[in-house]
Write a protein that holds these residues in place. Structure first.
Motif, mmCIF file in Angstrom:
data_model
loop_
_atom_site.group_PDB
_atom_site.id
_atom_site.type_symbol
_atom_site.label_atom_id
_atom_site.label_comp_id
_atom_site.label_asym_id
_atom_site.label_seq_id
_atom_site.Cartn_x
_atom_site.Cartn_y
_atom_site.Cartn_z
ATOM 1 N N LEU A 83 -14.933 6.658 -10.985
ATOM 2 C CA LEU A 83 -14.739 5.367 -10.328
ATOM 3 C C LEU A 83 -15.596 5.244 -9.081
ATOM 4 O O LEU A 83 -16.200 4.189 -8.834
ATOM 5 C CB LEU A 83 -13.272 5.164 -9.975
ATOM 6 N N LEU A 84 -15.679 6.302 -8.294
ATOM 7 C CA LEU A 84 -16.455 6.241 -7.062
ATOM 8 C C LEU A 84 -17.923 5.948 -7.345
ATOM 9 O O LEU A 84 -18.559 5.154 -6.640
ATOM 10 C CB LEU A 84 -16.300 7.548 -6.282
ATOM 11 N N ASP A 85 -18.472 6.575 -8.389
ATOM 12 C CA ASP A 85 -19.873 6.323 -8.757
ATOM 13 C C ASP A 85 -20.050 4.880 -9.243
ATOM 14 O O ASP A 85 -21.037 4.223 -8.922
ATOM 15 C CB ASP A 85 -20.331 7.301 -9.835
ATOM 16 N N ALA A 86 -19.087 4.397 -10.036
ATOM 17 C CA ALA A 86 -19.173 3.023 -10.546
ATOM 18 C C ALA A 86 -19.119 2.019 -9.401
ATOM 19 O O ALA A 86 -19.857 1.030 -9.384
ATOM 20 C CB ALA A 86 -18.046 2.758 -11.541
ATOM 21 N N LEU A 87 -18.257 2.257 -8.426
ATOM 22 C CA LEU A 87 -18.161 1.368 -7.264
ATOM 23 C C LEU A 87 -19.481 1.354 -6.491
ATOM 24 O O LEU A 87 -19.977 0.289 -6.098
ATOM 25 C CB LEU A 87 -17.029 1.820 -6.350
ATOM 26 N N ALA A 88 -20.055 2.536 -6.289
ATOM 27 C CA ALA A 88 -21.300 2.614 -5.540
ATOM 28 C C ALA A 88 -22.442 1.916 -6.280
ATOM 29 O O ALA A 88 -23.226 1.170 -5.683
ATOM 30 C CB ALA A 88 -21.655 4.081 -5.281
ATOM 31 N N GLU A 89 -22.527 2.150 -7.587
ATOM 32 C CA GLU A 89 -23.601 1.553 -8.378
ATOM 33 C C GLU A 89 -23.477 0.029 -8.437
ATOM 34 O O GLU A 89 -24.482 -0.694 -8.427
ATOM 35 C CB GLU A 89 -23.594 2.136 -9.787
ATOM 36 N N ALA A 90 -22.240 -0.471 -8.497
ATOM 37 C CA ALA A 90 -22.014 -1.916 -8.569
ATOM 38 C C ALA A 90 -22.025 -2.577 -7.196
ATOM 39 O O ALA A 90 -21.993 -3.800 -7.108
ATOM 40 C CB ALA A 90 -20.672 -2.197 -9.251
ATOM 41 N N GLN A 91 -22.099 -1.766 -6.138
ATOM 42 C CA GLN A 91 -22.025 -2.266 -4.763
ATOM 43 C C GLN A 91 -20.743 -3.069 -4.552
ATOM 44 O O GLN A 91 -20.742 -4.164 -3.981
ATOM 45 C CB GLN A 91 -23.253 -3.113 -4.419
ATOM 46 N N VAL A 92 -19.647 -2.489 -5.034
ATOM 47 C CA VAL A 92 -18.324 -3.102 -4.928
ATOM 48 C C VAL A 92 -17.423 -2.175 -4.115
ATOM 49 O O VAL A 92 -17.393 -0.963 -4.348
ATOM 50 C CB VAL A 92 -17.721 -3.346 -6.323
ATOM 51 N N GLU A 93 -16.695 -2.738 -3.190
ATOM 52 C CA GLU A 93 -15.774 -1.974 -2.350
ATOM 53 C C GLU A 93 -14.373 -1.993 -2.952
ATOM 54 O O GLU A 93 -13.898 -3.056 -3.368
ATOM 55 C CB GLU A 93 -15.743 -2.590 -0.951
ATOM 56 N N LEU A 94 -13.719 -0.836 -3.005
ATOM 57 C CA LEU A 94 -12.310 -0.813 -3.382
ATOM 58 C C LEU A 94 -11.511 -1.253 -2.161
ATOM 59 O O LEU A 94 -11.388 -0.519 -1.182
ATOM 60 C CB LEU A 94 -11.881 0.584 -3.830
ATOM 61 N N VAL A 95 -10.997 -2.458 -2.234
ATOM 62 C CA VAL A 95 -10.317 -3.065 -1.093
ATOM 63 C C VAL A 95 -8.859 -2.645 -1.026
ATOM 64 O O VAL A 95 -8.342 -2.269 0.030
ATOM 65 C CB VAL A 95 -10.394 -4.606 -1.188
ATOM 66 N N SER A 96 -8.188 -2.699 -2.188
ATOM 67 C CA SER A 96 -6.733 -2.591 -2.181
ATOM 68 C C SER A 96 -6.214 -1.978 -3.464
ATOM 69 O O SER A 96 -6.879 -1.988 -4.504
ATOM 70 C CB SER A 96 -6.111 -3.983 -1.982
ATOM 71 N N VAL A 97 -5.006 -1.452 -3.360
ATOM 72 C CA VAL A 97 -4.294 -0.855 -4.497
ATOM 73 C C VAL A 97 -2.944 -1.548 -4.615
ATOM 74 O O VAL A 97 -2.253 -1.761 -3.605
ATOM 75 C CB VAL A 97 -4.104 0.661 -4.291
ATOM 76 N N TYR A 98 -2.578 -1.916 -5.851
ATOM 77 C CA TYR A 98 -1.332 -2.636 -6.107
ATOM 78 C C TYR A 98 -0.322 -1.692 -6.748
ATOM 79 O O TYR A 98 -0.636 -0.968 -7.706
ATOM 80 C CB TYR A 98 -1.589 -3.822 -7.037
ATOM 81 N N ALA A 99 0.889 -1.702 -6.224
ATOM 82 C CA ALA A 99 1.988 -0.901 -6.762
ATOM 83 C C ALA A 99 3.269 -1.716 -6.659
ATOM 84 O O ALA A 99 3.290 -2.815 -6.111
ATOM 85 C CB ALA A 99 2.121 0.416 -6.000
ATOM 86 N N GLY A 100 4.360 -1.174 -7.178
ATOM 87 C CA GLY A 100 5.627 -1.886 -7.106
ATOM 88 C C GLY A 100 6.799 -0.959 -7.348
ATOM 89 O O GLY A 100 6.630 0.198 -7.740
ATOM 90 N N ALA A 101 7.990 -1.482 -7.136
ATOM 91 C CA ALA A 101 9.202 -0.690 -7.338
ATOM 92 C C ALA A 101 10.402 -1.628 -7.415
ATOM 93 O O ALA A 101 10.308 -2.812 -7.089
ATOM 94 C CB ALA A 101 9.394 0.312 -6.207
ATOM 95 N N ASN A 102 11.539 -1.074 -7.837
ATOM 96 C CA ASN A 102 12.780 -1.835 -7.878
ATOM 97 C C ASN A 102 13.339 -2.080 -6.479
ATOM 98 O O ASN A 102 13.842 -3.159 -6.165
ATOM 99 C CB ASN A 102 13.829 -1.086 -8.714
ATOM 100 N N PHE A 103 13.333 -1.022 -5.658
ATOM 101 C CA PHE A 103 13.696 -1.053 -4.241
ATOM 102 C C PHE A 103 15.177 -1.283 -3.937
ATOM 103 O O PHE A 103 15.607 -1.010 -2.816
ATOM 104 C CB PHE A 103 12.890 -2.114 -3.483
#
Length: 297
Positions: A83-103
């Protein structure tokens, strides 16, 4: 088209930090890991398609950033370079990660928090700066005021957990949770300090006016998800192809002083994900270019 900087359009000279990303969810939709049926600690969100392909196509269209699910990062934990190589090659920044729970279930909350800690560790490892969470389970027996208390307290713990890993956390109201309608959002927001991530389509489907809700909580705005919707069928659509007044949403975002990432998050599409992403980007650029410039400080 390689570098998307909407701030460089003539009408947006004061919005130098406004940037545009796209979630990988459109490439395959969202599923949950089956292990979570019997083990809450393993119940990740997953985009079923290839996140590597998604990143490449997101970058090729002209987006600068992306958001992924916690489960996709977990699947790449032993091969992060893919993933890190793909992000660098595409010049795309990983901005955020989505998760969830019942809570809201006290007995399983420690396992859910352990999983969210892992999500924060992965987000930090892969270079993200934000954690987005949804959740708050609806009980068969009905939602109680105590459920909002539990959700609010858990989200404060998530906010602390994210901060410990150098991340900024925000809560995403979502259909099927106990925070769908404006009144349910109101019930939660006074019980937690976590940031607010409006999702335009989910807020509208829950009976709210997305722009009005952004204006209701301007100081809590920490992340933005954009998608359109056919309100008659409930179908999520690329930007500009549904019923939402996205120009007013963007005006509300600017009024709130928010000048950071706008993330398009289209759950699925009948056609090509890349073509849908391109259509959303073109419409979003057009709307941003029509916004009045901010007055000089």
């Amino acid at each position: 088209m390689r570098h998307v900087d909407v701030a460089r359009t003539p009408a947006m000279q004061e919005d130098a930090a406004m940037r545009i990303g796209h979630h990988t969810i459109t490439w395959g939709g969202v599923v949950g890991h089956p292990a979570g049926v019997t083990s809450i600690k393993d119940l990740h969100y997953l985009s079923y398609g290839s996140v590597i392909e998604a990143v490449r196509e997101i970058g090729a269209v002209g987006y600068e950033g992306t958001e992924v699910f916690d489960g996709n990062l977990a699947a790449l934990a032993h091969t992060p370079e893919l993933l890190l190589d793909a992000l660098a090659e595409a010049q795309v920044e990983l901005v955020s990660v989505y998760a969830g729970a019942n809570f809201v279930y006290a007995d399983v909350l420690p396992d859910e928090m352990a999983r969210l800690r892992r999500a924060c560790e992965l987000a930090q490892r892969f270079g993200a700066s934000r954690l987005v969470v949804g959740g708050g389970a609806r009980r068969v027996s009905g939602t109680t005021e105590a459920d909002y208390d539990r959700l609010g307290a858990a989200l404060d713990a998530v906010d602390d957990l994210a901060a410990d890993h150098g991340l900024e956390a925000s809560y995403h109201p979502h259909l099927s949770t106990i925070v769908e309608s404006p009144s349910e959002l109101e019930a939660l927001m006074g019980r937690t300090r976590i940031g607010f991530c409006p999702d335009t389509a989910h807020l509208a489907a829950g009976g709210g006016d997305p722009a009005a809700l952004v204006r209701r909580y301007p100081d809590r705005l920490k992340h933005v998800h954009l998608k359109d919707i056919d309100l008659g069928t409930g179908t999520f659509l690329p930007l500009g192809q549904g019923d939402l007044n996205l120009a007013d949403v963007l005006a509300a975002v600017v009024e709130a002083g928010y000048d950071s990432w706008l993330v398009v998050e289209l759950d699925s599409t009948e056609g090509s994900p890349q073509e849908a992403a391109a259509a959303s980007l073109a419409h979003l650029r057009e709307l941003l270019g029509q916004l009045p410039a901010r007055p000089a400080a």
